[in-house]
Design an enzyme around this catalytic site. Structure first.
Site, PDB file in Angstrom:
ATOM      1  N   SER A 142       0.863  -1.191   0.000  1.00 16.63           N
ATOM      2  CA  SER A 142       0.000   0.000   0.000  1.00 16.63           C
ATOM      3  C   SER A 142       0.892   1.230   0.000  1.00 16.63           C
ATOM      4  O   SER A 142       2.019   1.188   0.524  1.00 16.63           O
ATOM      5  CB  SER A 142      -0.883   0.011   1.249  1.00 16.63           C
ATOM      6  OG  SER A 142      -1.525   1.266   1.398  1.00 16.63           O
ATOM      7  N   TYR A 155      -1.987  -0.626  10.340  1.00 15.42           N
ATOM      8  CA  TYR A 155      -2.052  -0.890   8.896  1.00 15.42           C
ATOM      9  C   TYR A 155      -0.773  -0.419   8.214  1.00 15.42           C
ATOM     10  O   TYR A 155      -0.155  -1.158   7.432  1.00 15.42           O
ATOM     11  CB  TYR A 155      -3.277  -0.196   8.300  1.00 15.42           C
ATOM     12  CG  TYR A 155      -3.474  -0.465   6.828  1.00 15.42           C
ATOM     13  CD1 TYR A 155      -4.045  -1.661   6.393  1.00 15.42           C
ATOM     14  CD2 TYR A 155      -3.081   0.464   5.871  1.00 15.42           C
ATOM     15  CE1 TYR A 155      -4.223  -1.925   5.039  1.00 15.42           C
ATOM     16  CE2 TYR A 155      -3.258   0.221   4.517  1.00 15.42           C
ATOM     17  CZ  TYR A 155      -3.835  -0.973   4.109  1.00 15.42           C
ATOM     18  OH  TYR A 155      -4.003  -1.235   2.764  1.00 15.42           O
TER      19      TYR A 155
HETATM   20  N1  LIG Z   1      -8.731  -0.874  -1.816  1.00 15.34           N
HETATM   21  C1  LIG Z   1      -7.737   0.002  -1.723  1.00 15.34           C
HETATM   22  O1  LIG Z   1      -7.902   1.194  -1.969  1.00 15.34           O
HETATM   23  C2  LIG Z   1      -6.360  -0.471  -1.330  1.00 15.34           C
HETATM   24  C3  LIG Z   1      -5.312   0.458  -1.288  1.00 15.34           C
HETATM   25  C4  LIG Z   1      -4.034   0.019  -0.926  1.00 15.34           C
HETATM   26  C5  LIG Z   1      -3.810  -1.310  -0.628  1.00 15.34           C
HETATM   27  N2  LIG Z   1      -4.849  -2.189  -0.659  1.00 15.34           N
HETATM   28  C6  LIG Z   1      -4.563  -3.586  -0.305  1.00 15.34           C
HETATM   29  O2  LIG Z   1      -5.079  -4.420  -1.340  1.00 15.34           O
HETATM   30  C7  LIG Z   1      -5.516  -5.650  -0.764  1.00 15.34           C
HETATM   31  C8  LIG Z   1      -6.969  -5.906  -1.156  1.00 15.34           C
HETATM   32  O3  LIG Z   1      -7.749  -4.811  -0.716  1.00 15.34           O
HETATM   33  P1  LIG Z   1      -9.318  -4.727  -1.022  1.00 15.34           P
HETATM   34  O4  LIG Z   1      -9.698  -3.301  -0.894  1.00 15.34           O
HETATM   35  O5  LIG Z   1      -9.648  -5.471  -2.264  1.00 15.34           O
HETATM   36  O6  LIG Z   1      -9.904  -5.500   0.274  1.00 15.34           O
HETATM   37  P2  LIG Z   1     -11.347  -6.187   0.501  1.00 15.34           P
HETATM   38  O7  LIG Z   1     -11.655  -5.939   1.951  1.00 15.34           O
HETATM   39  O8  LIG Z   1     -12.313  -5.775  -0.531  1.00 15.34           O
HETATM   40  O9  LIG Z   1     -11.018  -7.741   0.294  1.00 15.34           O
HETATM   41  C9  LIG Z   1     -10.099  -8.394   1.121  1.00 15.34           C
HETATM   42  C10 LIG Z   1     -10.380  -9.883   1.079  1.00 15.34           C
HETATM   43  O10 LIG Z   1      -9.449 -10.518   1.969  1.00 15.34           O
HETATM   44  C11 LIG Z   1     -10.145 -11.474   2.737  1.00 15.34           C
HETATM   45  N3  LIG Z   1      -9.446 -11.673   4.022  1.00 15.34           N
HETATM   46  C12 LIG Z   1      -9.358 -10.825   5.069  1.00 15.34           C
HETATM   47  N4  LIG Z   1      -8.655 -11.378   6.070  1.00 15.34           N
HETATM   48  C13 LIG Z   1      -8.287 -12.613   5.641  1.00 15.34           C
HETATM   49  C14 LIG Z   1      -7.551 -13.674   6.221  1.00 15.34           C
HETATM   50  N5  LIG Z   1      -7.053 -13.588   7.467  1.00 15.34           N
HETATM   51  N6  LIG Z   1      -7.351 -14.802   5.487  1.00 15.34           N
HETATM   52  C15 LIG Z   1      -7.859 -14.919   4.227  1.00 15.34           C
HETATM   53  N7  LIG Z   1      -8.583 -13.944   3.640  1.00 15.34           N
HETATM   54  C16 LIG Z   1      -8.793 -12.809   4.337  1.00 15.34           C
HETATM   55  C17 LIG Z   1     -11.549 -10.904   2.932  1.00 15.34           C
HETATM   56  O11 LIG Z   1     -12.498 -11.913   3.273  1.00 15.34           O
HETATM   57  C18 LIG Z   1     -11.784 -10.266   1.568  1.00 15.34           C
HETATM   58  O12 LIG Z   1     -12.398 -11.177   0.661  1.00 15.34           O
HETATM   59  C19 LIG Z   1      -5.296  -5.548   0.741  1.00 15.34           C
HETATM   60  O13 LIG Z   1      -4.060  -6.131   1.100  1.00 15.34           O
HETATM   61  C20 LIG Z   1      -5.258  -4.047   0.962  1.00 15.34           C
HETATM   62  O14 LIG Z   1      -4.520  -3.689   2.116  1.00 15.34           O
HETATM   63  C21 LIG Z   1      -6.112  -1.800  -0.996  1.00 15.34           C
END
Ligand SMILES: NC(=O)c1ccc[n+]([C@@H]2O[C@H](COP(=O)([O-])OP(=O)(O)OC[C@H]3O[C@@H](n4cnc5c(N)ncnc54)[C@H](O)[C@@H]3O)[C@@H](O)[C@H]2O)c1
Length: 186
Positions: A142, A155
C-alpha cells in the site's frame, strides 16, 4: 491459448475487491486460479462467478494468519495441480481506529493478516515453486507503507513490514528462481 496457459496461481483474499479482479485477469489469460479466502460464502460466490466467466477457478477456504490452514491450502494446491507458478499475497484488513482507543487485539488482527499471512503463504508456496523451477510472489502492499494518514498505525506498520519482507524474500528466494515483488495500490 492465453499468456498464462499451463501456469497455476493462488490469490489470497480473492473472494472480493482487488483480489477478485486479479483472479479474473489471471484466469482470463488461461491460468487455473485458486482463490483462498477466510470468507466461505464470498469465496463460494466468487468461484461460481469466475467459472461462469470462463475462468478455471477453485475456492479453498483459508485464514492466511493460521499456519495449519495455510499448510492445508498449499497441500491441496500441490495435490490438485502438481505445481504452483504465482502467489499473490493480497488478503488484507484495514482497521482504522483512534490511536488511543485501539487495543492490542486490534494491532494483532492487522499484523497477523497483513504481515504474518504473507510470511506463511510465501513459505509454503515457495516450497512448491522451488520444485518446479521457480515462480513469482507478488505482495499487495500500500502507499501507506511510505506515507500515512492519522490513525492508521497498525495498517501502515504492516504494509511497511511487507515492503521490507519483499526485498528480504527476493534475495532469499532468488537462488530458487523465485521472483518476489510488491505492488502498492493507492
Ligand atoms: N482498496 C484500496 O484502496 C487499497 C489500497 C491500498 C492497498 N490495498 C490492499 O489491497 C488488498 C486488497 O484490498 P481490497 O480493498 O480489495 O480488500 P477487501 O476488503 O475488498 O477484500 C479483502 C479480502 O481478503 C479477505 N481476508 C481478510 N482477512 C483474511 C484472512 N485472514 N485470510 C484470508 N482472507 C482474508 C476478505 O475476506 C476479503 O475477501 C489488501 O491487502 C489491501 O490492504 C487496498
Amino acid at each position: 491459448m492465453g499468456l498464462l496457459s499451463g501456469k497455476v496461481a493462488v490469490v489470497t483474499g480473492g473472494a472480493r475487491g482487488i483480489g477478485a479482479a486479479i483472479a479474473y485477469k489471471l484466469g482470463a489469460e488461461g491460468a487455473p486460479v485458486v482463490i483462498a479466502d477466510a470468507d466461505e460464502e464470498a469465496g463460494a460466490y466468487r468461484e461460481r462467478w469466475l467459472r461462469s466467466n470462463g475462468v478455471n477457478a477453485l475456492f479453498i477456504k483459508a485464514d492466511v494468519s493460521k499456519e495449519g490452514e495455510v499448510a492445508s491450502l498449499f497441500r491441496k494446491v500441490e495435490e490438485k495441480f502438481g505445481r504452483l507458478d504465482a502467489l499473490i499475497n493480497n488478503a488484507g484488513v484495514a482497521n482504522f481506529k483512534d490511536f488511543f482507543e485501539e487495543t492490542l487485539e486490534d494491532w494483532y488482527k492487522v499484523i497477523d493478516t497483513n504481515l504474518t499471512g504473507p510470511y506463511l503463504c510465501s513459505k509454503y508456496a515457495a516450497r512448491i515453486m522451488a520444485k518446479n523451477n521457480g515462480g513469482v510472489i507478488i505482495n499487495i502492499a500500500s502507499t501507506r507503507a511510505f506515507q500515512s494518514e492519522p490513525n492508521t498505525v497498525p495498517y501502515s506498520a504492516s504494509k511497511g513490514g511487507l515492503i521490507a519482507m519483499t526485498h528480504a524474500l527476493a534475495v532469499t528466494l532468488a537462488k530458487y528462481r523465485i521472483r518476489v515483488v510488491a505492488v502498492s495500490p493507492g
